[in-house]
Design an enzyme around this catalytic site. Structure first.
Site, PDB file in Angstrom:
ATOM      1  CB  SER A   1      -0.880   0.020   1.248  1.00  0.00           C
ATOM      2  OG  SER A   1      -0.072   0.232   2.389  1.00  0.00           O
ATOM      3  CE  LYS A   2       0.478   8.277  -2.051  1.00  0.00           C
ATOM      4  NZ  LYS A   2      -0.461   9.248  -2.589  1.00  0.00           N
ATOM      5  NE  ARG A   3      -1.717   2.692   6.462  1.00  0.00           N
ATOM      6  CZ  ARG A   3      -1.509   1.861   7.476  1.00  0.00           C
ATOM      7  NH1 ARG A   3      -0.743   2.195   8.469  1.00  0.00           N
ATOM      8  NH2 ARG A   3      -2.090   0.660   7.485  1.00  0.00           N
ATOM      9  CG  HIS A   4       2.779  -0.668   4.871  1.00  0.00           C
ATOM     10  ND1 HIS A   4       1.470  -1.101   4.988  1.00  0.00           N
ATOM     11  CD2 HIS A   4       3.209  -0.434   6.128  1.00  0.00           C
ATOM     12  CE1 HIS A   4       1.145  -1.138   6.265  1.00  0.00           C
ATOM     13  NE2 HIS A   4       2.181  -0.743   6.979  1.00  0.00           N
ATOM     14  N   GLY A   5       4.874   2.336   1.615  1.00  0.00           N
ATOM     15  CA  GLY A   5       5.972   2.678   0.710  1.00  0.00           C
ATOM     16  C   GLY A   5       5.785   2.248  -0.737  1.00  0.00           C
TER      17      GLY A   5
END
Ligand code: GLU
Length: 465
Positions: free
Chosen positions: A242-246
């Protein structure tokens, strides 16, 4: 029967590699079976859907070569159709208006929890229970699907194997909201039926929706397609990509100088294998792709492996093609290539030395611009023993035939004359002409940099201008 697959993204934001993999597999399957691949934009979430996100999907597919035969279809343009199907289900008693208020649902939920039961809608407005009831005033109903009470929903998932869910586990799904807008599960079913989809290949975050979708499909007297639920893509540390995880956007890889061949190759291996094949082109992939090669275990995204594959695919491109692909990256690096060596030849020389086109453009800088060598590096490379010899070379370079072989032999002869090892001249030449010690063979570099520029850079670095 001819195969028909689809990619059905929701254009609600960020498109990462895990998302576009859900396009690659149905595309490959359609191509392998000489079937039809459809793009369907699931834009019913009007608040979160944007034209920019749709454009990013179309651009990413175009970049990767995932061409579609039909579409893009937009669900927002099919509202009349969903409404007609809903009316038909209402008429047949397979859908119904539910007047339960949110407060009542909360109450029901609390009661069920208190009894230790799983919270679920209790069917109070089902046609058979609603008889004689007057709809409460001021409540606009939602529309629910009347799920079968008994039996099981089962399917043979092409990735996960047989899956069975008891109908009593499924409550009556809301298929249209109070304002009449149909919900995700309903639109998907109507579309998959209308578009005659034979194989639904999608992420396994949808596996819980599948039994509900199969039931609705049966209510529409349609035969469910084959389902293949792709394993989740995890980050190297095991989180959902995910975006949150880079995770980075698909087109960011394009902008960083990854080639689509490598990205397709990499994505193909995220959840699918063909023997031990690691590096392959898209034609091989299409020829080999089958559902049996899909694996159920989670796939891990490994940026290093993607980079390695990119390097492998750069090596496979012929000089002309590599040069054409490098060109825009040189421009973006601010290099004016018009007066310098041909891009194709520079690319050929650097092909083994860069994992991405952006890195290659960076490494190509000294072919087009005089470097500003670090004085400390020059001081380290140039000494009393080699300085006069470099001066001699500067003179010889004025007249020799400017070709790689002559350059090489001239440098070697000068070293031999002065009892130096060739690297004692080659390294300072690299520092002077390229501004770095890491270059391809120096004779090849000098040939491309050219006589004038080579001599000017030597003179400047040796301080005898
Ligand atoms: N629109 C859904 C999503 O983006 C996919 C629906 C499907 O493939 O059935 O997650």
């Amino acid at each position: 029967m001819s195969v028909r697959t689809r990619f059905a993204p929701s254009p609600t934001g960020f498109l990462h590699l895990g998302n576009i993999r859900s396009a690659l597999f149905p595309w490959a399957y359609a191509r392998h079976r000489r079937g039809t691949f459809i793009l369907r934009i699931e834009d019913t979430d009007a608040e979160r859907s944007t034209p920019e996100a749709t454009q990013a999907i179309v651009d990413a597919m175009h970049w990767l070569g995932l061409d579609y035969d039909e579409g893009p279809y937009y669900q927002m343009q099919r509202m009349d159709r969903y409404r007609a199907v809903l009316d038909d289900l209402l008429a047949r008693g397979l859908a119904y208006r539910c007047y339960t208020t949110p407060e009542e649902l909360d109450e029901l939920r609390a009661e069920q929890m208190a009894r230790g039961e799983k919270p679920r809608y209790d069917g109070r407005w089902r046609p058979e229970n609603a008889q004689g009831k007057t709809p409460p005033e001021g409540v606009t109903p939602v529309y629910r699907f009347r799920n079968p009470d008994d039996g099981v929903v089962a399917w043979d998932d092409a990735v996960k194997g047989r899956i069975e869910i008891a109908n009593r586990e499924l409550d009556d799904l809301v298929i249209a909201r109070a304002d009449g807008t149909p919900t995700y599960n309903f639109c998907v079913v109507v579309d998959d039926v209308d578009m005659r989809i034979t194989h639904v290949i999608r992420g396994d975050d949808h596996v819980n929706n599948t039994p509900r979708q199969i039931n609705i499909m049966r209510a529409l007297a349609a035969t469910p397609p084959v389902y293949a639920h792709l394993p989740t893509v995890l980050t190297p540390t095991g989180e959902r990509l995910s975006k949150r995880h880079g995770a980075r956007g698909v087109l960011q890889y394009r902008d960083e100088g990854y080639v689509p061949e490598a990205v397709v190759n990499y994505l193909a291996r995220l959840g699918w294998a063909h023997g031990d094949a690691e590096v392959f082109d898209v034609d091989e992939f299409v020829a080999w792709f089958d559902l049996a090669g899909l694996t159920p275990s989670p796939a891990r995204f490994d940026p290093e492996k993607l980079k390695w594959l990119n390097h492998e695919h750069l090596k496979r491109l012929d000089d002309g093609e590599l040069g054409r692909r490098l060109q825009p990256f040189l421009a973006r690096a601010g290099l004016d290539v018009a007066g310098g060596p041909g891009v194709e030849r520079v690319a050929a020389l650097l092909r083994d030395r860069a994992a991405t086109l952006a890195e290659m453009a960076d490494a190509a800088r000294y072919f087009y611009e005089a470097p500003a060598p670090d004085p400390a590096m020059l001081a380290e490379q140039i000494n009393d023993a080699n300085r006069p010899v470099l001066g001699e070379l500067h003179n010889e370079f004025a007249t020799i035939d400017w070709a790689r072989a002559t350059l090489g032999s001239t440098i070697k002869a000068a070293a031999a004359r002065h009892k130096l090892k060739p690297p004692q001249l080659m390294m300072p030449l690299r520092a002077l002409v390229a501004g770095t010690l890491k270059t391809p063979a120096i004779d090849a570099v000098l040939e491309l940099v050219g006589r004038e520029a080579t001599r000017a850079r030597m003179a400047r670095g040796l301080d005898f201008e």
